[in-house]
Design a protein around this motif. Sequence first.
Motif, PDB file in Angstrom:
ATOM      1  N   GLY A   1       4.399  11.364 -10.197  1.00  0.00           N
ATOM      2  CA  GLY A   1       3.857  12.721 -10.251  1.00  0.00           C
ATOM      3  C   GLY A   1       4.958  13.759 -10.155  1.00  0.00           C
ATOM      4  O   GLY A   1       5.000  14.729 -10.933  1.00  0.00           O
ATOM      5  N   GLY A   2       5.869  13.533  -9.218  1.00  0.00           N
ATOM      6  CA  GLY A   2       6.953  14.489  -9.019  1.00  0.00           C
ATOM      7  C   GLY A   2       7.829  14.598 -10.251  1.00  0.00           C
ATOM      8  O   GLY A   2       8.227  15.699 -10.654  1.00  0.00           O
ATOM      9  N   LEU A   3       8.123  13.471 -10.892  1.00  0.00           N
ATOM     10  CA  LEU A   3       8.990  13.492 -12.069  1.00  0.00           C
ATOM     11  C   LEU A   3       8.331  14.267 -13.198  1.00  0.00           C
ATOM     12  O   LEU A   3       8.991  15.019 -13.916  1.00  0.00           O
ATOM     13  N   ILE A   4       7.033  14.078 -13.363  1.00  0.00           N
ATOM     14  CA  ILE A   4       6.355  14.758 -14.459  1.00  0.00           C
ATOM     15  C   ILE A   4       6.264  16.259 -14.185  1.00  0.00           C
ATOM     16  O   ILE A   4       6.523  17.091 -15.056  1.00  0.00           O
ATOM     17  N   LEU A   5       5.913  16.566 -12.935  1.00  0.00           N
ATOM     18  CA  LEU A   5       5.675  17.961 -12.587  1.00  0.00           C
ATOM     19  C   LEU A   5       6.985  18.752 -12.439  1.00  0.00           C
ATOM     20  O   LEU A   5       7.144  19.829 -12.975  1.00  0.00           O
ATOM     21  N   HIS A   6       7.914  18.164 -11.678  1.00  0.00           N
ATOM     22  CA  HIS A   6       9.100  18.936 -11.317  1.00  0.00           C
ATOM     23  C   HIS A   6      10.393  18.411 -11.915  1.00  0.00           C
ATOM     24  O   HIS A   6      11.410  19.078 -11.836  1.00  0.00           O
ATOM     25  N   GLY A   7      10.359  17.167 -12.456  1.00  0.00           N
ATOM     26  CA  GLY A   7      11.605  16.598 -12.949  1.00  0.00           C
ATOM     27  C   GLY A   7      12.589  16.410 -11.813  1.00  0.00           C
ATOM     28  O   GLY A   7      12.217  16.392 -10.645  1.00  0.00           O
TER      29      GLY A   7
ATOM     30  N   GLY B   1       6.244   7.416   4.836  1.00  0.00           N
ATOM     31  CA  GLY B   1       6.878   8.646   5.315  1.00  0.00           C
ATOM     32  C   GLY B   1       7.546   9.406   4.186  1.00  0.00           C
ATOM     33  O   GLY B   1       7.362  10.618   4.040  1.00  0.00           O
ATOM     34  N   PHE B   2       8.280   8.687   3.337  1.00  0.00           N
ATOM     35  CA  PHE B   2       8.944   9.353   2.223  1.00  0.00           C
ATOM     36  C   PHE B   2       7.925   9.957   1.259  1.00  0.00           C
ATOM     37  O   PHE B   2       8.127  11.033   0.709  1.00  0.00           O
ATOM     38  N   ALA B   3       6.807   9.249   1.061  1.00  0.00           N
ATOM     39  CA  ALA B   3       5.771   9.763   0.171  1.00  0.00           C
ATOM     40  C   ALA B   3       5.273  11.102   0.691  1.00  0.00           C
ATOM     41  O   ALA B   3       5.126  12.073  -0.064  1.00  0.00           O
ATOM     42  N   LEU B   4       5.029  11.181   1.997  1.00  0.00           N
ATOM     43  CA  LEU B   4       4.536  12.429   2.592  1.00  0.00           C
ATOM     44  C   LEU B   4       5.607  13.512   2.549  1.00  0.00           C
ATOM     45  O   LEU B   4       5.332  14.673   2.265  1.00  0.00           O
ATOM     46  N   LEU B   5       6.859  13.104   2.793  1.00  0.00           N
ATOM     47  CA  LEU B   5       7.958  14.061   2.785  1.00  0.00           C
ATOM     48  C   LEU B   5       8.141  14.677   1.401  1.00  0.00           C
ATOM     49  O   LEU B   5       8.489  15.848   1.265  1.00  0.00           O
ATOM     50  N   SER B   6       7.902  13.866   0.371  1.00  0.00           N
ATOM     51  CA  SER B   6       8.223  14.303  -0.989  1.00  0.00           C
ATOM     52  C   SER B   6       7.468  15.567  -1.359  1.00  0.00           C
ATOM     53  O   SER B   6       7.943  16.350  -2.177  1.00  0.00           O
ATOM     54  N   SER B   7       6.301  15.746  -0.783  1.00  0.00           N
ATOM     55  CA  SER B   7       5.536  16.937  -1.150  1.00  0.00           C
ATOM     56  C   SER B   7       5.091  17.696   0.088  1.00  0.00           C
ATOM     57  O   SER B   7       4.233  18.560   0.004  1.00  0.00           O
ATOM     58  N   ASP B   8       5.655  17.334   1.207  1.00  0.00           N
ATOM     59  CA  ASP B   8       5.238  17.931   2.464  1.00  0.00           C
ATOM     60  C   ASP B   8       3.761  17.664   2.712  1.00  0.00           C
ATOM     61  O   ASP B   8       3.053  18.489   3.274  1.00  0.00           O
TER      62      ASP B   8
ATOM     63  N   GLY C   1       0.827  -1.206   0.000  1.00  0.00           N
ATOM     64  CA  GLY C   1       0.000   0.000   0.000  1.00  0.00           C
ATOM     65  C   GLY C   1       0.859   1.253   0.000  1.00  0.00           C
ATOM     66  O   GLY C   1       0.628   2.200  -0.761  1.00  0.00           O
ATOM     67  N   SER C   2       1.893   1.239   0.827  1.00  0.00           N
ATOM     68  CA  SER C   2       2.783   2.404   0.898  1.00  0.00           C
ATOM     69  C   SER C   2       3.601   2.552  -0.365  1.00  0.00           C
ATOM     70  O   SER C   2       3.899   3.672  -0.801  1.00  0.00           O
ATOM     71  N   ILE C   3       3.982   1.416  -0.971  1.00  0.00           N
ATOM     72  CA  ILE C   3       4.746   1.503  -2.227  1.00  0.00           C
ATOM     73  C   ILE C   3       3.872   2.160  -3.294  1.00  0.00           C
ATOM     74  O   ILE C   3       4.344   2.984  -4.077  1.00  0.00           O
ATOM     75  N   VAL C   4       2.581   1.814  -3.298  1.00  0.00           N
ATOM     76  CA  VAL C   4       1.653   2.456  -4.232  1.00  0.00           C
ATOM     77  C   VAL C   4       1.712   3.965  -4.044  1.00  0.00           C
ATOM     78  O   VAL C   4       1.878   4.728  -5.001  1.00  0.00           O
ATOM     79  N   GLY C   5       1.613   4.386  -2.780  1.00  0.00           N
ATOM     80  CA  GLY C   5       1.615   5.812  -2.495  1.00  0.00           C
ATOM     81  C   GLY C   5       2.922   6.468  -2.928  1.00  0.00           C
ATOM     82  O   GLY C   5       2.923   7.484  -3.637  1.00  0.00           O
ATOM     83  N   LEU C   6       4.041   5.869  -2.563  1.00  0.00           N
ATOM     84  CA  LEU C   6       5.339   6.460  -2.870  1.00  0.00           C
ATOM     85  C   LEU C   6       5.584   6.504  -4.376  1.00  0.00           C
ATOM     86  O   LEU C   6       6.049   7.505  -4.924  1.00  0.00           O
ATOM     87  N   CYS C   7       5.229   5.393  -5.057  1.00  0.00           N
ATOM     88  CA  CYS C   7       5.466   5.341  -6.494  1.00  0.00           C
ATOM     89  C   CYS C   7       4.590   6.365  -7.218  1.00  0.00           C
ATOM     90  O   CYS C   7       5.008   6.961  -8.216  1.00  0.00           O
TER      91      CYS C   7
END
Lengths: 354, 518
Positions: free
Chosen positions: A93-99, A154-161, A82-88
């Motif tokens: 999203g991050g790669l597309i939006l911000h590279g 945690g990393f998923a949440l950190l990635s975008s605050d 479940g968390s891998i789904v969230g992080l991936c």
Amino acid sequence: MTTATATGKAPAADSGSILLTLMKARTFIALFAVIVFFSIFAPNFLSTANIILMSKHVALNAFLAMGMTFVIITGGIDLSVGSIVGLCGMVAGGLILHGIDLQIGYTMYFNVLEVCLITLAVGVVIGAVNGLLITKLNVAPFIATLGTLYVARGFALLSSDGQTFPNLVGKEELATTGFGFLGSGRVIGLPVSIWILIVVALAAAYLAKYTPIGRQIFAVGGNERAARMSGIRVDRVKMFVYMFSGFCAAIVGIVISSELMASHPATGNSFELNAIAAAVLGGTSMSGGRGTIGGTIIGAFVIGILSDGLVMMGVSSFWQMVIKGIVIIVAVVVDQAQRRLQQQVTLMQLAKKG
Amino acid sequence: MVDNHETILRLDDVTKVYSGIVAVKHATLELKKGAVNVLVGENGAGKSTLMRMIAGVEKPSLGRILLDGQEVEFHSPADAQKHGIGMVFQELNLFGNLSVAENIFATREITRGLRGIDHKAQVERANHFLDKLDAGISAETMVEDLPIGQQQLVEIAKAISLDTRILILDEPTSALSAAEVDILFKVIGELKAQGVAIVYISHRLEELMRIGDYITVLRDGQITGQAMVKDIDTKWIVRSMIGSDAKDFSKSVDHKLGAEAFRAEDICLPRKTGGLAVDHLSISVRAGEVLGIYGLMGAGRSEFFECVIGAHAHSTGKIFVAGEEIVAKDTSTRIKKGLALIPEDRQREGLVQVLSIAANLTLASLEKFVKLGFHISGDREQSAIKEAIGNLSIKAPNPDFDVTSMSGGNQQKVVIGKALMTNPKVLLMDEPSRGIDVGAKADVFRTMRRLAGEGLAILFSTSDLEEVMALSDRVAVMSNGKITTILDRSEATEERIVKAASEGHKSAGNKFLEETAP
């Protein structure tokens, strides 16, 4: 009871084998039952639009459940999917939006295919971390994947605050457009995610049946010690199943963000439980060694149809939980009964042979 | 004594199957009232299984139990107890942390309504039964404070206190002194006079002759003799127990031995508790040779084999197959280099129970059937399976059935088949004949001989003297992790082997004397 035994043994044995066949086909029967039930009681249940919508829902769980099936067959469990789904989802999203900001005043952007490949790699790497913890550091699968569950989330949440990456349309000049195709595109009338599911499911079923690694997955779950003594590289097999599970979870992460055209870091919360439920419903044994991809897919359909159908009937979501729980418990009870019956039948045959 | 005792319980054509093993085969047994019904047989002959069925611990897979002519079904030991059947098990079932009286009245405590257990009455009653046995035990002692022999007496007192009609005693005298046995026999005599049917299981033949009225002999789960004790002698018992037909060892066909196929040098394996389980062991075997490794329990035979196959990462020493040293420590590589092990514990290490017969056979050699690098070719696998089943005469109705649906002997053949499919040059067989029936044993031995004839080097371990003498070209005797002696077939005698088997346990000084002696 006494009259039944008095009437002789032959009919008893026959009814035993009929019962056994019925029990073996129980997931099919359950699928058939929910389809019939909802086509009668839920309006528009059998409309094409609804069926396609439902299969898209089912597909998400089915991906995770397939990865989970292999893990459970080896005698493990993967709580981190479940968390891998969230992080991936966030990675895509991050790669597309911000590279990727290279910190030298230059930002690297990827096209959609590259984004998908990187995201899949992230899923596989987290799976590999699970595998390494379990094989090399001897952490129990439950604990190891519970740990990565928290870390990945945690990393998923950190990635975008904690924020959502919205509007993943991409920019024409950066060649990052077209991400929506995976979630909402269609090929020959079927959604792309269904096509991906078909391809992955066929590959997984083939893997289970016709390749050495498939056979070894079953052997490791059935008797790890004997597998080791037979020269099977048990650690490698375990690494593989957790990496495959991470791979499947990454697919789900990509598909969900593509469907929504946005990534939210809490996506996939408690998906692992649905995946376990689908695998168990499909006849995968939690003690390892038994399970099929086909059964798991059917199990995912039963759970998916059940929850969508209940929504359509307007059943409260509280009752939906109760019903889902009961279905899972009944499935496992029937599974145990079948195993006992089967054992009895074989023992009887052996006894008669003398 | 009256000959025509009444029958109280009859086991009618009962069969008991555990997964893979038929423990009791079509046995019919009558228990007589007011008499001692004796049961004898070798270990694993099925005596205990038979009794556990009567005591309600196990249910027969086939057949009926008749009590007083009425068919009954016992669902639990408590159920059987209600029908007046009590049993003293071979392993004591006592609560060490409770007093003797509490043990005797466990589950049927004497109570005084709401005021709870009447400990005083329990102690009084318990002392009464203990006095009957002249046990000299106070009913208030903790059971864990009693020596094992007295614990056994407590267990017997408990069984007597049940006031049973059928009392089963499974090796009740194994921990008793001669005087205690005399008292027990006196009590048995009293119970007999009261019309209790006693079932008495023991290995001590002289005891059986002394106390028994009826005797039943079991061998391999079948009843092979039934008689009145007064009509027979101990010779008859032995004959029925062992059977007149000697074991079927296939005679060795003389063939030329080849070059050295296997050499182990200086194999060491530390024990967890300190010391060495395998102690600087070196040995060499030629192609086509069968080397029997004899040793007592714990001599280190299994550990040596496990070192060779690479199951112990921390073992040291060198291993050569056909002159080439095998450096890799892992099992997979060693199997590829031509080593194969048939483990001692078939269920734990040999078989994957959930897989089919076919899948078990090919488990170790899957890459042989692979096409394109990943696809298992069904045809090639099928034909190899068919060949293995034929070669080893595995009685498999259908190779796709679960491996546990077969008898122990056939399961063992599957494990052997799995090892052979890897085309080994050296075959290690750890107790290959353990827990399989006579016919399967003969098949296994024949296979070993055939393989040796084909040029395989075979090392097998056994604790059966007769087996090691008959099958081996050379006999190595292991004791305490070391090889104490290696004998050629011509010079091997049972005495020399037995003597060597205990040598490793002597103190260093002693051993030095033995070795320097001519």
